[in-house]
Design a protein around this motif. Sequence first.
Motif, PDB file in Angstrom:
ATOM      1  N   VAL A  83       0.641  -1.229  -0.093  1.00 53.87           N
ATOM      2  CA  VAL A  83       0.001  -0.073   0.069  1.00 53.87           C
ATOM      3  C   VAL A  83       0.818   1.260   0.001  1.00 53.87           C
ATOM      4  CG1 VAL A  83      -0.191  -0.087   2.434  1.00 53.87           C
ATOM      5  CG2 VAL A  83      -1.924   1.264   1.186  1.00 53.87           C
ATOM      6  N   TYR A  84       1.936   1.110   0.564  1.00 60.04           N
ATOM      7  CA  TYR A  84       2.912   2.175   0.443  1.00 60.04           C
ATOM      8  C   TYR A  84       3.448   2.534  -0.912  1.00 60.04           C
ATOM      9  CZ  TYR A  84       3.549   1.589   5.601  1.00 60.04           C
ATOM     10  OH  TYR A  84       3.177   1.830   6.887  1.00 60.04           O
ATOM     11  N   PHE A  85       3.705   1.566  -1.756  1.00 62.17           N
ATOM     12  CA  PHE A  85       4.031   1.940  -2.956  1.00 62.17           C
ATOM     13  C   PHE A  85       2.781   2.614  -3.910  1.00 62.17           C
ATOM     14  CE2 PHE A  85       5.224   1.174  -7.562  1.00 62.17           C
ATOM     15  CZ  PHE A  85       6.655   1.168  -7.337  1.00 62.17           C
ATOM     16  N   MET A  86       1.507   2.555  -3.375  1.00 60.07           N
ATOM     17  CA  MET A  86       0.392   2.820  -4.156  1.00 60.07           C
ATOM     18  C   MET A  86       0.299   4.526  -3.675  1.00 60.07           C
ATOM     19  SD  MET A  86      -2.367   3.169  -6.193  1.00 60.07           S
ATOM     20  CE  MET A  86      -2.848   1.340  -6.598  1.00 60.07           C
ATOM     21  N   VAL A  87       0.603   4.660  -2.450  1.00 61.69           N
ATOM     22  CA  VAL A  87       0.466   6.098  -1.860  1.00 61.69           C
ATOM     23  C   VAL A  87       1.615   6.988  -2.301  1.00 61.69           C
ATOM     24  CG1 VAL A  87      -1.113   5.782   0.223  1.00 61.69           C
ATOM     25  CG2 VAL A  87       1.231   5.481   0.318  1.00 61.69           C
ATOM     26  N   LEU A  88       2.942   6.303  -2.381  1.00 59.08           N
ATOM     27  CA  LEU A  88       3.725   7.037  -2.990  1.00 59.08           C
ATOM     28  C   LEU A  88       3.539   7.695  -4.529  1.00 59.08           C
ATOM     29  CD1 LEU A  88       7.035   5.125  -1.679  1.00 59.08           C
ATOM     30  CD2 LEU A  88       6.433   7.365  -1.285  1.00 59.08           C
ATOM     31  N   THR A  89       3.035   6.568  -5.320  1.00 61.05           N
ATOM     32  CA  THR A  89       2.635   6.939  -6.602  1.00 61.05           C
ATOM     33  C   THR A  89       1.646   8.066  -6.765  1.00 61.05           C
ATOM     34  OG1 THR A  89       3.008   4.420  -7.259  1.00 61.05           O
ATOM     35  CG2 THR A  89       1.599   5.798  -8.588  1.00 61.05           C
ATOM     36  N   GLY A  90       0.611   8.020  -5.914  1.00 63.57           N
ATOM     37  CA  GLY A  90      -0.422   9.095  -5.994  1.00 63.57           C
ATOM     38  C   GLY A  90       0.160  10.379  -5.382  1.00 63.57           C
ATOM     39  N   VAL A  91       1.141  10.416  -4.541  1.00 64.80           N
ATOM     40  CA  VAL A  91       1.520  11.688  -4.061  1.00 64.80           C
ATOM     41  C   VAL A  91       2.514  12.338  -5.128  1.00 64.80           C
ATOM     42  CG1 VAL A  91       3.022  12.770  -2.268  1.00 64.80           C
ATOM     43  CG2 VAL A  91       1.089  11.363  -1.570  1.00 64.80           C
ATOM     44  N   MET A  92       3.310  11.368  -5.563  1.00 62.77           N
ATOM     45  CA  MET A  92       4.134  11.886  -6.739  1.00 62.77           C
ATOM     46  C   MET A  92       3.396  12.198  -7.832  1.00 62.77           C
ATOM     47  SD  MET A  92       7.297   9.941  -8.690  1.00 62.77           S
ATOM     48  CE  MET A  92       6.274   8.698  -9.398  1.00 62.77           C
ATOM     49  N   ALA A  93       2.459  11.804  -8.455  1.00 68.71           N
ATOM     50  CA  ALA A  93       1.572  12.249  -9.427  1.00 68.71           C
ATOM     51  C   ALA A  93       0.986  13.500  -8.857  1.00 68.71           C
ATOM     52  CB  ALA A  93       0.527  11.380  -9.622  1.00 68.71           C
ATOM     53  N   ALA A  94       0.624  13.748  -7.638  1.00 68.91           N
ATOM     54  CA  ALA A  94      -0.036  15.100  -7.313  1.00 68.91           C
ATOM     55  C   ALA A  94       0.976  16.120  -7.345  1.00 68.91           C
ATOM     56  CB  ALA A  94      -0.481  14.838  -5.895  1.00 68.91           C
ATOM     57  N   LEU A  95       2.374  15.682  -7.095  1.00 71.53           N
ATOM     58  CA  LEU A  95       3.525  16.734  -7.106  1.00 71.53           C
ATOM     59  C   LEU A  95       3.795  17.162  -8.638  1.00 71.53           C
ATOM     60  CD1 LEU A  95       5.712  15.335  -4.442  1.00 71.53           C
ATOM     61  CD2 LEU A  95       5.121  17.526  -4.324  1.00 71.53           C
ATOM     62  N   ILE A  96       3.748  16.187  -9.522  1.00 74.66           N
ATOM     63  CA  ILE A  96       3.818  16.366 -10.978  1.00 74.66           C
ATOM     64  C   ILE A  96       2.683  17.357 -11.652  1.00 74.66           C
ATOM     65  CG2 ILE A  96       4.022  15.401 -13.430  1.00 74.66           C
ATOM     66  CD1 ILE A  96       5.097  12.761 -12.111  1.00 74.66           C
ATOM     67  N   GLY A  97       1.388  17.067 -11.289  1.00 71.75           N
ATOM     68  CA  GLY A  97       0.406  17.895 -11.608  1.00 71.75           C
ATOM     69  C   GLY A  97       0.368  19.415 -10.756  1.00 71.75           C
ATOM     70  N   PHE A  98       0.931  19.305  -9.685  1.00 76.93           N
ATOM     71  CA  PHE A  98       1.132  20.942  -9.141  1.00 76.93           C
ATOM     72  C   PHE A  98       2.373  21.527  -9.662  1.00 76.93           C
ATOM     73  CE2 PHE A  98       3.734  22.828  -5.755  1.00 76.93           C
ATOM     74  CZ  PHE A  98       2.839  24.038  -5.518  1.00 76.93           C
ATOM     75  N   LEU A  99       3.431  20.803  -9.991  1.00 79.25           N
ATOM     76  CA  LEU A  99       4.334  21.195 -10.580  1.00 79.25           C
ATOM     77  C   LEU A  99       4.294  22.182 -11.837  1.00 79.25           C
ATOM     78  CD1 LEU A  99       7.475  21.675 -10.076  1.00 79.25           C
ATOM     79  CD2 LEU A  99       7.888  19.552 -11.628  1.00 79.25           C
ATOM     80  N   TYR A 100       3.186  21.930 -12.641  1.00 81.89           N
ATOM     81  CA  TYR A 100       3.159  22.633 -13.830  1.00 81.89           C
ATOM     82  C   TYR A 100       2.546  24.375 -13.253  1.00 81.89           C
ATOM     83  CZ  TYR A 100       0.423  24.326 -17.841  1.00 81.89           C
ATOM     84  OH  TYR A 100      -0.214  25.516 -18.886  1.00 81.89           O
ATOM     85  N   PHE A 101       2.001  24.293 -11.978  1.00 78.19           N
ATOM     86  CA  PHE A 101       1.678  25.782 -11.700  1.00 78.19           C
ATOM     87  C   PHE A 101       2.637  26.355 -10.896  1.00 78.19           C
ATOM     88  CE2 PHE A 101      -2.361  22.977 -12.300  1.00 78.19           C
ATOM     89  CZ  PHE A 101      -2.853  23.859 -13.220  1.00 78.19           C
ATOM     90  N   ASN A 102       3.418  25.576 -10.274  1.00 80.45           N
ATOM     91  CA  ASN A 102       4.527  25.833  -9.520  1.00 80.45           C
ATOM     92  C   ASN A 102       5.831  26.145  -9.858  1.00 80.45           C
ATOM     93  OD1 ASN A 102       6.614  24.668  -6.743  1.00 80.45           O
ATOM     94  ND2 ASN A 102       5.186  26.385  -6.568  1.00 80.45           N
ATOM     95  N   TRP A 103       6.009  25.898 -11.237  1.00 77.61           N
ATOM     96  CA  TRP A 103       7.209  26.075 -11.732  1.00 77.61           C
ATOM     97  C   TRP A 103       7.359  27.654 -12.363  1.00 77.61           C
ATOM     98  CZ3 TRP A 103      11.641  23.205 -12.384  1.00 77.61           C
ATOM     99  CH2 TRP A 103      12.423  23.713 -13.197  1.00 77.61           C
ATOM    100  N   ASN A 104       8.675  28.070 -12.231  1.00 81.00           N
ATOM    101  CA  ASN A 104       8.823  29.703 -12.396  1.00 81.00           C
ATOM    102  C   ASN A 104       8.509  29.947 -13.551  1.00 81.00           C
ATOM    103  OD1 ASN A 104      11.149  31.768 -13.050  1.00 81.00           O
ATOM    104  ND2 ASN A 104      10.211  32.029 -11.113  1.00 81.00           N
ATOM    105  N   PRO A 105       7.725  31.103 -13.866  1.00 79.35           N
ATOM    106  CA  PRO A 105       7.049  31.693 -12.688  1.00 79.35           C
ATOM    107  C   PRO A 105       5.738  31.183 -12.502  1.00 79.35           C
ATOM    108  CG  PRO A 105       6.512  32.768 -14.735  1.00 79.35           C
ATOM    109  CD  PRO A 105       7.446  31.698 -15.336  1.00 79.35           C
ATOM    110  N   SER A 106       5.777  31.014 -10.989  1.00 77.23           N
ATOM    111  CA  SER A 106       4.659  30.031 -10.434  1.00 77.23           C
ATOM    112  C   SER A 106       3.346  30.853 -10.329  1.00 77.23           C
ATOM    113  CB  SER A 106       5.066  29.470  -9.105  1.00 77.23           C
ATOM    114  OG  SER A 106       5.159  30.882  -8.060  1.00 77.23           O
ATOM    115  N   LYS A 107       2.236  30.104 -10.315  1.00 83.46           N
ATOM    116  CA  LYS A 107       1.073  30.790 -10.217  1.00 83.46           C
ATOM    117  C   LYS A 107       0.405  30.453  -8.820  1.00 83.46           C
ATOM    118  CE  LYS A 107      -0.167  29.985 -15.005  1.00 83.46           C
ATOM    119  NZ  LYS A 107       1.206  29.351 -15.520  1.00 83.46           N
ATOM    120  N   MET A 108       1.042  29.450  -8.048  1.00 83.20           N
ATOM    121  CA  MET A 108       0.451  29.012  -6.802  1.00 83.20           C
ATOM    122  C   MET A 108       1.766  28.382  -5.881  1.00 83.20           C
ATOM    123  SD  MET A 108      -1.612  25.548  -6.854  1.00 83.20           S
ATOM    124  CE  MET A 108      -3.135  26.433  -7.665  1.00 83.20           C
TER     125      MET A 108
END
Length: 360
Positions: free
Chosen positions: A191-216
């Motif tokens: 189950v740890y592998f699954m939650v690591l997969t999910g959180v990493m995916a969340a970070l990748i999706g967030f990175l689009y808005f957080n990359w310089n110049p960031s929006k959030m």
Amino acid sequence: MASEHQYLITVYGTYFIASILFSFLINRLFLKFVRTLGIRNQDDTVIRWGSQSKPAVGGFSFYILFLLSIITYSIFFDSNQVFLNKEFIGLLLASMLGFLLGLADDAYNTKPFLKFLTQVTCAVILMVTGTEISLSYVEPVNYVITIVWVVGIMNSLNMLDNMDAITSTVSISIILSAMVVMIFHQEVGSVYFMVLTGVMAALIGFLYFNWNPSKMYMGDTGSQFLGVFLAATGIKYLWNAEPPSGDLISARNLLLPLIVFIMPIIDTTTVVINRLGRGKSPFIGGKDHTTHALAYLGLTDRQVALVFWGMTLVSLLLVVIIERFLVSWTHLYTTLFSVYLIVMFGVFFYATRTVERNLR
């Protein structure tokens, strides 16, 4: 066996792609409809490199996908690993407390002592439920090391979140390193592998808005959740990783987490030493981080993010080498990796001192 591997690849691959899209969409919605949540202009104690205030809501997508990962694993795999797993329940409770701490800090500017007490509580929850660093034969020593580790990583990731895309990219590499260890130890079905997969995916999706110049920004909501989540993951799969043969197993299990978490550890250690040397509190924000030093030396914000991401990817490569090729740990490996850590710390520490002298 082949069909089982194919099933794992199909489920994880589909979920990973779906999670990235979900993270992108939910952050886009937050950006559109929640313009002020997480923005603290008045008496703001969090000093960022950029002067513009932006929504600090990225952490919500991290926590939502963390919970969705648990639900998904319960549906497609063994639900007993979730609901009858004492260690995982402890991770769930500690992560929830870290998320709530960050949410309160974004909204109310939590007092430092209350923040510290809550972070210690996160560590205690992990220890009580079986997630503790087993480095010493003396149990109280392990308790102390575990508390220092959890509190230290929660604060390190929070302090590192001072420039666009730094904490998000570093966290992605840390997660990848933990997943590499799990793959080599054949724990992909956990189950740890699954939650690591999910959180990493969340970070990748967030990175689009957080990359310089960031929006959030991710805000304390994101950095506090990531802090306790990654600290717990580090304990289970780095500090307590199944060791190879050799006489210096404890040295290997000490160096492995330091290598993986090298950038947040270097940044926090450098800031604390420099501020104490100036007679200032290390808990008050400032533009004296290693990230800022690189910017003062002429790098753009994007280049600083790439440097930090590059260093953590080097750590990822070293983890692959350690897990794949170093089957027996020796004094030579301890020396080589210790020298690597010392050199990296020396380079960044020297950069901050050079900038400090030039700014006087």
